[in-house]
Design a protein around this motif. Structure first.
Motif, PDB file in Angstrom:
ATOM      1  N   HIS A 151       0.805  -1.227   0.000  1.00 40.34           N
ATOM      2  CA  HIS A 151       0.000   0.000   0.000  1.00 40.34           C
ATOM      3  C   HIS A 151       0.839   1.279   0.000  1.00 40.34           C
ATOM      4  N   ASP A 174      -9.970  -0.482   3.845  1.00 39.45           N
ATOM      5  CA  ASP A 174      -8.729  -1.011   4.423  1.00 39.45           C
ATOM      6  C   ASP A 174      -8.991  -1.537   5.833  1.00 39.45           C
ATOM      7  N   ASP A 178      -3.408   3.046   8.234  1.00 40.24           N
ATOM      8  CA  ASP A 178      -2.230   3.476   7.450  1.00 40.24           C
ATOM      9  C   ASP A 178      -1.849   4.924   7.744  1.00 40.24           C
ATOM     10  N   HIS A 190       4.084   0.803   3.865  1.00 39.49           N
ATOM     11  CA  HIS A 190       2.679   0.509   3.512  1.00 39.49           C
ATOM     12  C   HIS A 190       1.742   1.002   4.597  1.00 39.49           C
ATOM     13  N   ASP A 267      -7.444  -1.311  -0.401  1.00 39.95           N
ATOM     14  CA  ASP A 267      -6.560  -2.344   0.144  1.00 39.95           C
ATOM     15  C   ASP A 267      -7.423  -3.597   0.287  1.00 39.95           C
TER      16      ASP A 267
HETATM   17 MN   LIG Z   1      -3.477  -0.488   3.678  1.00 35.63          MN
END
Ligand SMILES: [Mn+2]
Length: 340
Positions: A151, A174, A178, A190, A267
């Motif tokens: 990612h 996701d 993140d 990522h 993701d």
């Molecule tokens: Mn991610």
């Protein structure tokens, strides 16, 4: 294109979905970025693009939301073939850093400093490469989608899209937020992509997160304190569901938080793990394939413009095609929604 019969069995031709378009002929182009230097738990996302490409011809092209959208053209870009080699080499270095940290070492010790310097420099170069490629095709009037890779890979694309479009919002599906700051010393981890996008790209005015369920305290505080972030965590989504709120109404809440121009960062681990059993950091919970597709449809149906997208963290299982098969189907839906 004239000879392409969508009802025939597709013959692999090196393009996603075995479609017959050159990038020049296509309204949308896909950039593969086979890179997974900083994956912390289970590597393999660098093999995602190849596996998705290989699995993609088995899809039938009829799209229930937008029949025939693919006819506008989905092109497959050539990518720099040194990327997977650089990724593999640097991953070995990154693993040494991670082991060093796990056994009580710090990022300030010379052993780690030297390796981190090399890795961070290479990550910046990768971001520059993705930015240049994306900009070139955006300037040619195409939409650009990116197939990762871990990612960290879409940073350059988000930057190029934001420069072109002005203010954009990111819809992030996701399991993770993140929002880490230089996770494990990796500036472009990522686990840091959304922190980097919010801090490093001017046009990113908002971030709407969906299905997040594995979060550090620091990230939770960041979500609470940064007015640009709206997090529809897995916890909130489940609670609403248990209280009887249907998915359509949840989609409305999510999409209402987005501006007119939407970049989608998908993701695969945002989905429930049955759809991505081999992904690098799987987490129980998540949204189903159908819920994700309906959410994407809802973004489009609300009149918003999809200005770009990425699909990351698909890790193929060498013994079975399932992860890549699901990835190809999510990718096809992303392309079709973006084409309209
Ligand atoms: Mn991610």
């Amino acid at each position: 294109m004239a000879n392409h019969n969508p009802n025939d069995v597709s013959i692999p031709n090196g393009n996603y979905f075995a479609l017959p378009f050159t990038p020049e002929e296509a309204a949308l182009v896909l950039l593969s970025v086979p890179w997974d230097v900083t994956t912390s738990y289970r590597p393999g996302a660098a093999k995602g693009p190849d596996a998705i490409l290989e699995a993609s011809p088995q899809l039938d092209l009829y799209d229930f939301h937008y029949p025939g959208a693919w006819r506008k053209g989905i092109g497959t870009l050539e990518f720099d073939s040194t990327i997977p080699y650089t990724s593999k080499k640097l991953r070995e270095e990154a693993e040494k850093v991670i082991i060093h940290l796990e056994s009580g070492g710090s990022v300030e010790e010379e052993y780690a400093v030297k390796k981190l310097k090399r890795i961070n420099k290479a990550s910046r170069l990768l971001n520059e490469y993705v930015y240049r490629e994306a900009k070139r095709w955006l300037d040619a009037g195409k939409k650009v989608g990116l197939v990762g890779g871990d990612h960290s890979t879409p940073f350059g694309l988000i930057r190029a899209v934001a420069e072109r479009e002005g203010e954009i919002g990111i819809l992030q599906i996701d399991a993770h937020a993140d929002l880490r700051v230089a996770y494990e010393g990796f500036e472009h981890s990522h686990a840091s992509i959304m922190n980097n996008a919010l801090n490093g790209i001017d046009g990113v005015q908002s971030l709407v997160q969906v299905a997040v369920r594995d979060l550090s305290e620091e990230e939770a505080q960041r979500i609470d304190s940064d007015g640009r972030i709206t997090c529809f965590s897995n916890h909130i989504l489940s609670q609403n569901r248990f209280e009887g709120v249907n998915w359509q109404d949840q989609c409305r809440l999510i999409v209402d938080a987005l501006p007119q121009k939407v970049y989608i960062s998908f993701d695969i681990d945002g989905l429930t793990p049955e759809y991505c059993p081999s992904t690098g950091t799987p987490v129980p919970g998540g949204i189903t394939f159908d819920e994700a597709v309906h959410l994407l449809f809802f973004v489009k149906a609300s009149g918003r413009k999809i200005v770009g997208f990425d699909l990351c963290e698909v890790v193929p299982d060498p013994k079975n095609e399932w992860d890549a098969n699901v990835g190809a189907r999510i990718l096809f839906k992303l392309c079709n929604f973006a084409l309209l």
